[in-house]
Motif scaffolding. Structure first.
Motif, PDB file in Angstrom:
ATOM      1  N   PRO A   1      -2.054  16.620  19.810  1.00 60.19           N
ATOM      2  CA  PRO A   1      -0.687  16.264  19.395  1.00 60.19           C
ATOM      3  C   PRO A   1      -0.632  15.420  18.125  1.00 60.19           C
ATOM      4  O   PRO A   1       0.422  15.299  17.503  1.00 60.19           O
ATOM      5  CB  PRO A   1      -0.148  15.470  20.599  1.00 60.19           C
ATOM      6  N   VAL A   2      -1.761  14.825  17.734  1.00 59.61           N
ATOM      7  CA  VAL A   2      -1.772  13.960  16.556  1.00 59.61           C
ATOM      8  C   VAL A   2      -1.902  14.769  15.264  1.00 59.61           C
ATOM      9  O   VAL A   2      -1.567  14.288  14.182  1.00 59.61           O
ATOM     10  CB  VAL A   2      -2.919  12.921  16.662  1.00 59.61           C
ATOM     11  N   GLU A   3      -2.386  16.026  15.390  1.00 56.84           N
ATOM     12  CA  GLU A   3      -2.582  16.869  14.208  1.00 56.84           C
ATOM     13  C   GLU A   3      -1.305  16.994  13.379  1.00 56.84           C
ATOM     14  O   GLU A   3      -1.342  16.989  12.154  1.00 56.84           O
ATOM     15  CB  GLU A   3      -3.049  18.271  14.631  1.00 56.84           C
ATOM     16  N   ASP A   4      -0.171  17.124  14.070  1.00 58.24           N
ATOM     17  CA  ASP A   4       1.089  17.348  13.359  1.00 58.24           C
ATOM     18  C   ASP A   4       1.920  16.081  13.203  1.00 58.24           C
ATOM     19  O   ASP A   4       3.047  16.129  12.703  1.00 58.24           O
ATOM     20  CB  ASP A   4       1.919  18.406  14.105  1.00 58.24           C
ATOM     21  N   ALA A   5       1.385  14.950  13.634  1.00 56.93           N
ATOM     22  CA  ALA A   5       2.136  13.688  13.547  1.00 56.93           C
ATOM     23  C   ALA A   5       2.113  13.149  12.119  1.00 56.93           C
ATOM     24  O   ALA A   5       1.092  13.219  11.432  1.00 56.93           O
ATOM     25  CB  ALA A   5       1.551  12.661  14.508  1.00 56.93           C
ATOM     26  N   GLU A   6       3.246  12.632  11.673  1.00 52.43           N
ATOM     27  CA  GLU A   6       3.352  12.053  10.336  1.00 52.43           C
ATOM     28  C   GLU A   6       2.829  10.621  10.371  1.00 52.43           C
ATOM     29  O   GLU A   6       3.439   9.736  10.977  1.00 52.43           O
ATOM     30  CB  GLU A   6       4.806  12.060   9.868  1.00 52.43           C
ATOM     31  N   ALA A   7       1.700  10.409   9.724  1.00 51.14           N
ATOM     32  CA  ALA A   7       1.115   9.065   9.671  1.00 51.14           C
ATOM     33  C   ALA A   7       1.611   8.357   8.420  1.00 51.14           C
ATOM     34  O   ALA A   7       1.937   9.007   7.421  1.00 51.14           O
ATOM     35  CB  ALA A   7      -0.407   9.160   9.649  1.00 51.14           C
ATOM     36  N   PRO A   8       1.682   7.036   8.439  1.00 53.61           N
ATOM     37  CA  PRO A   8       2.146   6.299   7.250  1.00 53.61           C
ATOM     38  C   PRO A   8       1.177   6.470   6.088  1.00 53.61           C
ATOM     39  O   PRO A   8      -0.038   6.535   6.279  1.00 53.61           O
ATOM     40  CB  PRO A   8       2.168   4.841   7.734  1.00 53.61           C
ATOM     41  N   LYS A   9       1.739   6.591   4.900  1.00 54.93           N
ATOM     42  CA  LYS A   9       0.910   6.713   3.706  1.00 54.93           C
ATOM     43  C   LYS A   9       0.494   5.325   3.244  1.00 54.93           C
ATOM     44  O   LYS A   9       1.322   4.426   3.130  1.00 54.93           O
ATOM     45  CB  LYS A   9       1.685   7.413   2.585  1.00 54.93           C
ATOM     46  N   VAL A  10      -0.804   5.171   3.019  1.00 53.55           N
ATOM     47  CA  VAL A  10      -1.315   3.879   2.557  1.00 53.55           C
ATOM     48  C   VAL A  10      -1.384   3.894   1.032  1.00 53.55           C
ATOM     49  O   VAL A  10      -2.133   4.692   0.454  1.00 53.55           O
ATOM     50  CB  VAL A  10      -2.715   3.588   3.139  1.00 53.55           C
ATOM     51  N   PRO A  11      -0.615   3.060   0.371  1.00 61.63           N
ATOM     52  CA  PRO A  11      -0.651   3.045  -1.095  1.00 61.63           C
ATOM     53  C   PRO A  11      -2.021   2.623  -1.607  1.00 61.63           C
ATOM     54  O   PRO A  11      -2.625   1.704  -1.068  1.00 61.63           O
ATOM     55  CB  PRO A  11       0.426   2.007  -1.470  1.00 61.63           C
ATOM     56  N   ARG A  12      -2.494   3.338  -2.588  1.00 58.66           N
ATOM     57  CA  ARG A  12      -3.806   3.012  -3.155  1.00 58.66           C
ATOM     58  C   ARG A  12      -3.721   1.712  -3.952  1.00 58.66           C
ATOM     59  O   ARG A  12      -2.884   1.568  -4.833  1.00 58.66           O
ATOM     60  CB  ARG A  12      -4.300   4.143  -4.059  1.00 58.66           C
ATOM     61  N   LYS A  13      -4.583   0.766  -3.597  1.00 58.21           N
ATOM     62  CA  LYS A  13      -4.600  -0.499  -4.316  1.00 58.21           C
ATOM     63  C   LYS A  13      -5.227  -0.307  -5.687  1.00 58.21           C
ATOM     64  O   LYS A  13      -6.163   0.483  -5.850  1.00 58.21           O
ATOM     65  CB  LYS A  13      -5.408  -1.547  -3.541  1.00 58.21           C
ATOM     66  N   GLU A  14      -4.678  -1.034  -6.650  1.00 52.43           N
ATOM     67  CA  GLU A  14      -5.268  -0.970  -7.987  1.00 52.43           C
ATOM     68  C   GLU A  14      -6.664  -1.574  -7.932  1.00 52.43           C
ATOM     69  O   GLU A  14      -6.861  -2.670  -7.419  1.00 52.43           O
ATOM     70  CB  GLU A  14      -4.400  -1.752  -8.979  1.00 52.43           C
ATOM     71  N   MET A  15      -7.635  -0.821  -8.422  1.00 56.45           N
ATOM     72  CA  MET A  15      -9.023  -1.272  -8.328  1.00 56.45           C
ATOM     73  C   MET A  15      -9.276  -2.454  -9.259  1.00 56.45           C
ATOM     74  O   MET A  15      -8.866  -2.449 -10.418  1.00 56.45           O
ATOM     75  CB  MET A  15      -9.968  -0.122  -8.657  1.00 56.45           C
ATOM     76  N   GLN A  16      -9.949  -3.457  -8.695  1.00 55.94           N
ATOM     77  CA  GLN A  16     -10.245  -4.662  -9.467  1.00 55.94           C
ATOM     78  C   GLN A  16     -11.691  -4.601  -9.957  1.00 55.94           C
ATOM     79  O   GLN A  16     -12.630  -4.741  -9.172  1.00 55.94           O
ATOM     80  CB  GLN A  16     -10.023  -5.899  -8.596  1.00 55.94           C
ATOM     81  N   VAL A  17     -11.842  -4.383 -11.246  1.00 52.55           N
ATOM     82  CA  VAL A  17     -13.178  -4.284 -11.840  1.00 52.55           C
ATOM     83  C   VAL A  17     -13.193  -5.045 -13.163  1.00 52.55           C
ATOM     84  O   VAL A  17     -12.149  -5.403 -13.715  1.00 52.55           O
ATOM     85  CB  VAL A  17     -13.580  -2.816 -12.105  1.00 52.55           C
ATOM     86  N   TRP A  18     -14.403  -5.284 -13.662  1.00 52.53           N
ATOM     87  CA  TRP A  18     -14.566  -5.905 -14.975  1.00 52.53           C
ATOM     88  C   TRP A  18     -14.919  -4.844 -15.998  1.00 52.53           C
ATOM     89  O   TRP A  18     -15.515  -3.804 -15.668  1.00 52.53           O
ATOM     90  CB  TRP A  18     -15.713  -6.929 -14.941  1.00 52.53           C
ATOM     91  N   ASN A  19     -14.592  -5.133 -17.247  1.00 53.04           N
ATOM     92  CA  ASN A  19     -15.086  -4.270 -18.325  1.00 53.04           C
ATOM     93  C   ASN A  19     -16.483  -4.746 -18.706  1.00 53.04           C
ATOM     94  O   ASN A  19     -17.009  -5.721 -18.138  1.00 53.04           O
ATOM     95  CB  ASN A  19     -14.128  -4.285 -19.521  1.00 53.04           C
ATOM     96  N   LEU A  20     -17.079  -4.088 -19.660  1.00 52.76           N
ATOM     97  CA  LEU A  20     -18.464  -4.398 -20.025  1.00 52.76           C
ATOM     98  C   LEU A  20     -18.608  -5.832 -20.530  1.00 52.76           C
ATOM     99  O   LEU A  20     -19.540  -6.545 -20.136  1.00 52.76           O
ATOM    100  CB  LEU A  20     -18.947  -3.416 -21.093  1.00 52.76           C
ATOM    101  N   GLU A  21     -17.690  -6.268 -21.382  1.00 53.80           N
ATOM    102  CA  GLU A  21     -17.780  -7.619 -21.953  1.00 53.80           C
ATOM    103  C   GLU A  21     -17.683  -8.687 -20.861  1.00 53.80           C
ATOM    104  O   GLU A  21     -18.427  -9.668 -20.861  1.00 53.80           O
ATOM    105  CB  GLU A  21     -16.649  -7.804 -22.990  1.00 53.80           C
ATOM    106  N   GLU A  22     -16.789  -8.496 -19.901  1.00 52.39           N
ATOM    107  CA  GLU A  22     -16.621  -9.456 -18.815  1.00 52.39           C
ATOM    108  C   GLU A  22     -17.847  -9.488 -17.899  1.00 52.39           C
ATOM    109  O   GLU A  22     -18.272 -10.545 -17.435  1.00 52.39           O
ATOM    110  CB  GLU A  22     -15.370  -9.099 -17.996  1.00 52.39           C
ATOM    111  N   THR A  23     -18.428  -8.312 -17.674  1.00 50.76           N
ATOM    112  CA  THR A  23     -19.619  -8.222 -16.820  1.00 50.76           C
ATOM    113  C   THR A  23     -20.791  -8.972 -17.438  1.00 50.76           C
ATOM    114  O   THR A  23     -21.489  -9.743 -16.763  1.00 50.76           O
ATOM    115  CB  THR A  23     -20.004  -6.743 -16.603  1.00 50.76           C
ATOM    116  N   VAL A  24     -20.990  -8.756 -18.739  1.00 55.41           N
ATOM    117  CA  VAL A  24     -22.089  -9.430 -19.449  1.00 55.41           C
ATOM    118  C   VAL A  24     -21.871 -10.940 -19.460  1.00 55.41           C
ATOM    119  O   VAL A  24     -22.809 -11.728 -19.261  1.00 55.41           O
ATOM    120  CB  VAL A  24     -22.202  -8.888 -20.899  1.00 55.41           C
TER     121      VAL A  24
END
Length: 373
Positions: free
Chosen positions: A157-180
């Motif tokens: 019964p879960v196959e056809d159930a509408e599950a809530p959509k989880v918004p994709r979080k903006e990925m938190q990363v450094w650029n090359l200068e910040e990493t160095v």
């Protein structure tokens, strides 16, 4: 056994018994149906059952409670296949969310509409986040899938159930200068090697804190991910997150150089500690050889970020930073997938879509240069 419809002379109704092969214990299984008003109705139902048996599609006539199935079968089966932390999370969801709602429902009577109403209850009454409800949805879907396989129900019964959509979080990363810049500041820390390994190998925190010297070959420039450290820092486990997480990573020259220096320092600390030293063969450890508690590593990490004046990111952001920098530099996604221990290239590309435009532009430029100089 000869299949036939019988009449109950006392009340005038019809009944039959159908042979359905053998059960899990090797005993003969029979299906009995009674209470039909006419012989024709009984014959129709008997033909239907016989067809289900022939097609191996017969569903058990059971009053099994869904929560009993979760506790006695699904969780028991999962405990043999997943990590302790995962099964603990499953038990929490079952106890505090699923059981409180479906506590007395038979597994065969739960419908898609009931499942969707349950999600609404979790969102509106219990105020759970979309991500938590998504976790509940995955648990329900997987458990009902097992129930279908075990012939308790004919449809999930879960196959056809509408599950809530989880918004994709903006990925938190450094650029090359910040990493160095961060690595330069981190050189003064006793835990410098932890950050070098995180940024050059993409290992998860639990993996990096569990690496032993026997897992590393400085000569071959390789590191084997074989075990993990628990979140509380008390247990070293001979397991990884998934099968694909069990992997071998090629080390950079800089990582080999820093590991060589670090090994010498570990040896000196071991001599100073004497009999108080607990030799767990760990690469990243305290001055007494014990595992580093993850929250202590995070405390140092946050302090160093502040000193380096770089954007604050979670520790897992170091793994994302490494992958983003590699992909942006033109590294084949399949290679990045193997380094990170993802189950497939699609997983890698789905996690880092922000890098793909840069990769496509660079690929187009290289291809154009090859064709037209």
């Amino acid at each position: 056994m000869k299949m036939k419809v019988n009449k109950d002379e006392k009340n005038g109704t019809y009944w039959f018994v159908v042979s359905a092969g053998k059960d899990e214990d090797g005993k003969r299984r029979q299906i009995k149906r009674r209470g039909f008003r006419t012989e024709k109705e009984a014959q129709k139902e008997m033909r239907k059952l016989l067809q289900q048996v022939d097609d191996n599609a017969y569903i058990k006539n059971t009053k099994l409670k869904y929560c009993d199935f979760l506790e006695n079968e699904w969780l028991t089966s999962k405990a043999l296949k997943v990590r302790d932390s995962t099964i603990s999370n499953y038990r929490h969801i079952v106890k505090y969310h699923v059981s409180k709602y479906f506590h007395n429902h038979e597994i065969g009577k739960i419908t898609t509409q009931m499942v969707e109403k349950f999600y609404g209850y979790l969102a509106n009454e219990k105020r759970l986040s979309e991500r938590t409800i998504q976790d509940v949805h995955k648990l329900l879907k997987n458990s009902f899938k097992m129930a279908v396989k075990r012939r308790y129900i004919s449809h999930n019964p879960v196959e056809d159930a509408e599950a809530p959509k989880v918004p994709r979080k903006e990925m938190q990363v450094w650029n090359l200068e910040e990493t160095v810049r961060f690595l330069k500041v981190a050189e003064s820390s006793d835990l410098y090697i932890a950050f070098v390994l995180a940024i050059t190998t993409g290992m998860r925190q639990s993996e990096a804190l569990a690496v032993r010297w026997k897992d590393i070959s400085l000569k071959e420039k390789s590191l084997h991910v074989r075990q993990t450290l628990s979140h509380d820092g008390k247990h070293l486990r001979q397991e990884t997150k998934t099968k694909s997480s069990y992997r071998t990573i090629t080390l950079t020259d800089k990582a080999v150089e820093e590991l060589t220096k670090h090994r010498k320092r570990i040896y000196e600390e071991k001599l100073r500690a004497g009999s108080a030293y607990q030799d767990n063969d760990l690469v990243i450890c305290t001055k007494l050889g014990t595992p580093i508690i993850p929250r202590n590593l995070l405390r140092v990490f946050y302090s160093l970020m502040k000193k380096a004046n770089v954007p604050r990111i979670p520790y897992h952001g170091l793994r994302h930073t490494m992958a983003s920098l590699m992909l942006a530099n033109g590294t084949n996604p399949k290679i990045v997938k193997e380094i990170l221990g993802h189950s497939g290239v699609k997983v890698t590309l789905d996690i880092y879509p922000h890098v793909l435009p840069t990769v496509h532009k660079e690929t187009a430029k290289q291809y154009g240069d090859m064709l037209f100089g």
